[in-house]
Design a protein around this motif. Sequence first.
Motif, PDB file in Angstrom:
ATOM      1  N   GLY A  79      -2.471   4.854 -18.311  1.00 57.28           N
ATOM      2  CA  GLY A  79      -2.413   3.593 -18.067  1.00 57.28           C
ATOM      3  C   GLY A  79      -3.822   2.928 -18.166  1.00 57.28           C
ATOM      4  N   PRO A  80      -4.449   1.827 -17.949  1.00 59.33           N
ATOM      5  CA  PRO A  80      -5.706   1.130 -18.611  1.00 59.33           C
ATOM      6  C   PRO A  80      -6.673   2.050 -18.277  1.00 59.33           C
ATOM      7  CG  PRO A  80      -4.497  -0.484 -17.117  1.00 59.33           C
ATOM      8  CD  PRO A  80      -3.618   1.069 -16.944  1.00 59.33           C
ATOM      9  N   THR A  81      -7.383   2.330 -19.357  1.00 57.11           N
ATOM     10  CA  THR A  81      -8.684   2.966 -19.323  1.00 57.11           C
ATOM     11  C   THR A  81      -9.623   2.713 -18.281  1.00 57.11           C
ATOM     12  OG1 THR A  81      -8.431   3.130 -21.804  1.00 57.11           O
ATOM     13  CG2 THR A  81     -10.575   3.832 -20.857  1.00 57.11           C
ATOM     14  N   GLU A  82      -9.960   3.366 -17.439  1.00 58.04           N
ATOM     15  CA  GLU A  82     -10.770   3.105 -16.271  1.00 58.04           C
ATOM     16  C   GLU A  82     -11.498   4.498 -15.887  1.00 58.04           C
ATOM     17  OE1 GLU A  82      -8.961   1.218 -13.125  1.00 58.04           O
ATOM     18  OE2 GLU A  82      -8.344  -0.370 -14.138  1.00 58.04           O
ATOM     19  N   ALA A 108       4.012   3.863  -6.354  1.00 55.32           N
ATOM     20  CA  ALA A 108       5.405   3.362  -6.998  1.00 55.32           C
ATOM     21  C   ALA A 108       5.014   1.897  -7.340  1.00 55.32           C
ATOM     22  CB  ALA A 108       6.278   3.339  -5.913  1.00 55.32           C
ATOM     23  N   LEU A 109       3.955   1.176  -6.863  1.00 59.77           N
ATOM     24  CA  LEU A 109       3.644  -0.156  -7.212  1.00 59.77           C
ATOM     25  C   LEU A 109       3.280  -0.292  -8.520  1.00 59.77           C
ATOM     26  CD1 LEU A 109       2.035  -1.397  -3.907  1.00 59.77           C
ATOM     27  CD2 LEU A 109       4.579  -1.415  -4.678  1.00 59.77           C
ATOM     28  N   GLU A 110       2.731   0.676  -9.310  1.00 63.90           N
ATOM     29  CA  GLU A 110       2.177   0.847 -10.671  1.00 63.90           C
ATOM     30  C   GLU A 110       2.927   2.039 -11.125  1.00 63.90           C
ATOM     31  OE1 GLU A 110      -1.909  -1.424 -10.881  1.00 63.90           O
ATOM     32  OE2 GLU A 110      -2.095   0.196  -9.568  1.00 63.90           O
ATOM     33  N   PRO A 111       3.850   2.275 -11.481  1.00 59.18           N
ATOM     34  CA  PRO A 111       4.541   3.533 -11.944  1.00 59.18           C
ATOM     35  C   PRO A 111       3.731   3.953 -13.253  1.00 59.18           C
ATOM     36  CG  PRO A 111       6.121   1.745 -12.385  1.00 59.18           C
ATOM     37  CD  PRO A 111       5.024   1.067 -11.534  1.00 59.18           C
ATOM     38  N   GLY A 112       3.162   2.897 -14.003  1.00 58.79           N
ATOM     39  CA  GLY A 112       2.520   3.427 -15.421  1.00 58.79           C
ATOM     40  C   GLY A 112       1.073   4.037 -15.268  1.00 58.79           C
ATOM     41  N   VAL A 113       0.567   4.085 -14.020  1.00 59.41           N
ATOM     42  CA  VAL A 113      -0.674   4.538 -13.956  1.00 59.41           C
ATOM     43  C   VAL A 113      -0.847   6.007 -13.133  1.00 59.41           C
ATOM     44  CG1 VAL A 113      -2.965   3.938 -12.620  1.00 59.41           C
ATOM     45  CG2 VAL A 113      -1.384   2.130 -13.994  1.00 59.41           C
ATOM     46  N   ILE A 114      -1.612   6.774 -13.718  1.00 61.92           N
ATOM     47  CA  ILE A 114      -2.104   7.888 -12.752  1.00 61.92           C
ATOM     48  C   ILE A 114      -3.272   8.213 -12.975  1.00 61.92           C
ATOM     49  CG2 ILE A 114      -1.856  10.355 -12.979  1.00 61.92           C
ATOM     50  CD1 ILE A 114       0.869  10.444 -14.253  1.00 61.92           C
ATOM     51  N   ASP A 115      -4.026   8.561 -11.837  1.00 63.66           N
ATOM     52  CA  ASP A 115      -5.398   8.581 -11.758  1.00 63.66           C
ATOM     53  C   ASP A 115      -5.654  10.160 -11.185  1.00 63.66           C
ATOM     54  OD1 ASP A 115      -6.195   5.817 -12.408  1.00 63.66           O
ATOM     55  OD2 ASP A 115      -6.486   5.123 -10.263  1.00 63.66           O
ATOM     56  N   ASN A 116      -6.771  10.601 -11.769  1.00 59.42           N
ATOM     57  CA  ASN A 116      -7.350  11.973 -11.215  1.00 59.42           C
ATOM     58  C   ASN A 116      -8.843  11.550 -10.485  1.00 59.42           C
ATOM     59  OD1 ASN A 116      -6.461  14.394 -13.709  1.00 59.42           O
ATOM     60  ND2 ASN A 116      -5.225  13.233 -12.206  1.00 59.42           N
ATOM     61  N   LYS A 117      -8.940  12.152  -9.445  1.00 60.67           N
ATOM     62  CA  LYS A 117     -10.171  12.325  -8.652  1.00 60.67           C
ATOM     63  C   LYS A 117     -10.729  13.669  -8.621  1.00 60.67           C
ATOM     64  CE  LYS A 117      -9.596   7.838  -6.114  1.00 60.67           C
ATOM     65  NZ  LYS A 117      -9.458   7.294  -4.661  1.00 60.67           N
ATOM     66  N   TYR A 118     -12.096  13.826  -8.559  1.00 57.85           N
ATOM     67  CA  TYR A 118     -12.917  14.905  -8.399  1.00 57.85           C
ATOM     68  C   TYR A 118     -13.619  15.014  -6.980  1.00 57.85           C
ATOM     69  CZ  TYR A 118     -11.556  16.066 -13.240  1.00 57.85           C
ATOM     70  OH  TYR A 118     -10.723  15.978 -14.375  1.00 57.85           O
ATOM     71  N   TYR A 119     -13.557  15.961  -6.346  1.00 56.58           N
ATOM     72  CA  TYR A 119     -14.287  15.958  -5.117  1.00 56.58           C
ATOM     73  C   TYR A 119     -15.122  17.306  -4.975  1.00 56.58           C
ATOM     74  CZ  TYR A 119     -11.070  12.834  -3.540  1.00 56.58           C
ATOM     75  OH  TYR A 119     -10.193  11.452  -3.281  1.00 56.58           O
ATOM     76  N   VAL A 120     -16.221  17.194  -4.496  1.00 53.85           N
ATOM     77  CA  VAL A 120     -17.183  18.400  -4.485  1.00 53.85           C
ATOM     78  C   VAL A 120     -17.672  18.532  -3.006  1.00 53.85           C
ATOM     79  CG1 VAL A 120     -19.692  19.358  -5.067  1.00 53.85           C
ATOM     80  CG2 VAL A 120     -18.360  18.305  -6.786  1.00 53.85           C
ATOM     81  N   ARG A 121     -17.592  19.833  -2.759  1.00 56.63           N
ATOM     82  CA  ARG A 121     -17.862  20.309  -1.114  1.00 56.63           C
ATOM     83  C   ARG A 121     -19.226  19.697  -0.623  1.00 56.63           C
ATOM     84  NH1 ARG A 121     -14.903  23.880   1.898  1.00 56.63           N
ATOM     85  NH2 ARG A 121     -16.704  24.227   3.107  1.00 56.63           N
ATOM     86  N   ASN A 122     -19.290  19.127   0.303  1.00 57.61           N
ATOM     87  CA  ASN A 122     -20.421  18.639   1.005  1.00 57.61           C
ATOM     88  C   ASN A 122     -21.030  17.521   0.181  1.00 57.61           C
ATOM     89  OD1 ASN A 122     -20.575  20.681   2.964  1.00 57.61           O
ATOM     90  ND2 ASN A 122     -21.482  21.888   1.464  1.00 57.61           N
ATOM     91  N   ALA A 145       0.658  -1.311   0.019  1.00 49.40           N
ATOM     92  CA  ALA A 145      -0.065  -0.033  -0.094  1.00 49.40           C
ATOM     93  C   ALA A 145       0.854   1.462   0.000  1.00 49.40           C
ATOM     94  CB  ALA A 145      -0.797  -0.132   1.072  1.00 49.40           C
ATOM     95  N   GLU A 146       0.999   1.966  -1.067  1.00 51.72           N
ATOM     96  CA  GLU A 146       1.836   2.888  -1.120  1.00 51.72           C
ATOM     97  C   GLU A 146       1.534   3.999  -2.087  1.00 51.72           C
ATOM     98  OE1 GLU A 146       5.850   1.847  -2.573  1.00 51.72           O
ATOM     99  OE2 GLU A 146       6.044  -0.104  -1.334  1.00 51.72           O
ATOM    100  N   ASP A 147       0.048   4.608  -1.826  1.00 49.11           N
ATOM    101  CA  ASP A 147      -0.652   5.332  -2.696  1.00 49.11           C
ATOM    102  C   ASP A 147      -0.038   6.853  -2.352  1.00 49.11           C
ATOM    103  OD1 ASP A 147      -1.805   3.232  -3.929  1.00 49.11           O
ATOM    104  OD2 ASP A 147      -3.908   4.072  -3.490  1.00 49.11           O
ATOM    105  N   VAL A 148      -0.125   7.801  -3.160  1.00 50.79           N
ATOM    106  CA  VAL A 148       0.389   9.016  -3.161  1.00 50.79           C
ATOM    107  C   VAL A 148      -0.516   9.860  -3.710  1.00 50.79           C
ATOM    108  CG1 VAL A 148       2.300  10.714  -3.429  1.00 50.79           C
ATOM    109  CG2 VAL A 148       2.737   8.558  -2.646  1.00 50.79           C
ATOM    110  N   PHE A 149      -0.769  11.389  -3.086  1.00 52.42           N
ATOM    111  CA  PHE A 149      -1.569  12.074  -3.861  1.00 52.42           C
ATOM    112  C   PHE A 149      -1.151  13.578  -3.680  1.00 52.42           C
ATOM    113  CE2 PHE A 149      -3.615  13.310   0.060  1.00 52.42           C
ATOM    114  CZ  PHE A 149      -4.507  14.681  -0.254  1.00 52.42           C
TER     115      PHE A 149
END
Length: 242
Positions: free
Chosen positions: A230-233, A205-219, A178-182
């Motif tokens: 990386g893979p289409t998701e 670092a466990l999946e160096p070829g993958v980058i995810d974006n997340k979106y957050y909205v207040r409340n 478990a090495e997730d960074v944001f």
Amino acid sequence: MILARLTLAVAAVFAVLPATDASAHTVCPLPVFGPGSQYHPRIKPSHFSSHVTNPWYPLKVGRTYVYTGTREGQAALDLVVTTSRTRVIDGVRTRVVEDRLYLDNVLAERTSDYFAQDRCGNVWYFGEDTAELDAHGRVVSREGTFHAGVDGAQPGVVMQAHPQLGRYFRQEWYAGQAEDVFKVISLNATFGRYHHALRTQETTALEPGVIDNKYYVRNIGEVAEIAVKGPTEALKLTEIIS
């Protein structure tokens, strides 16, 4: 003599003033990003609560988030439920969140996540119990499971009370598992009908070829997770059941 008395009076006034915001933040310091082997955030259990009210990451008991999209080339349905249950991890009472991922209408992964909020409003991640399942419901892997305080695993920050642009955080640390960074890459993003959203970038670092974006909205909390490398998701919030 008059000047001396004035100086003492001013000092007395400041002695009884409440702590400033800057000093107040010292009671729940955020960890400095660095090599995992040197990552040891200071945790004082009495400074944490299982009641997570951060507007960017609210965990309202009984609420279910429904996400739909694609993952691993299959139709995906992800159900995320904030339960009334708590669990003590590393001395901290955490909120249990249940996550069920279905791929092509078959349960593929079940996870129990453990969150807590410090007294400044920052949300921390203290671990997870995860199981990947085969088409017959049999557990084929528990990779990624970790509990802070066990076998060197450490908790991480998943949302600041006041998000800072570009600051890196470890969301978790358990070497090889478990090495997730944001980091926050936008404080004013637009996603679909949502405006003024928070946009983050997640890597590991466990999946160096993958980058995810997340979106957050207040409340509301997380409204989308999109793979940008990386893979289409893609998973998007389609319904909230309270």
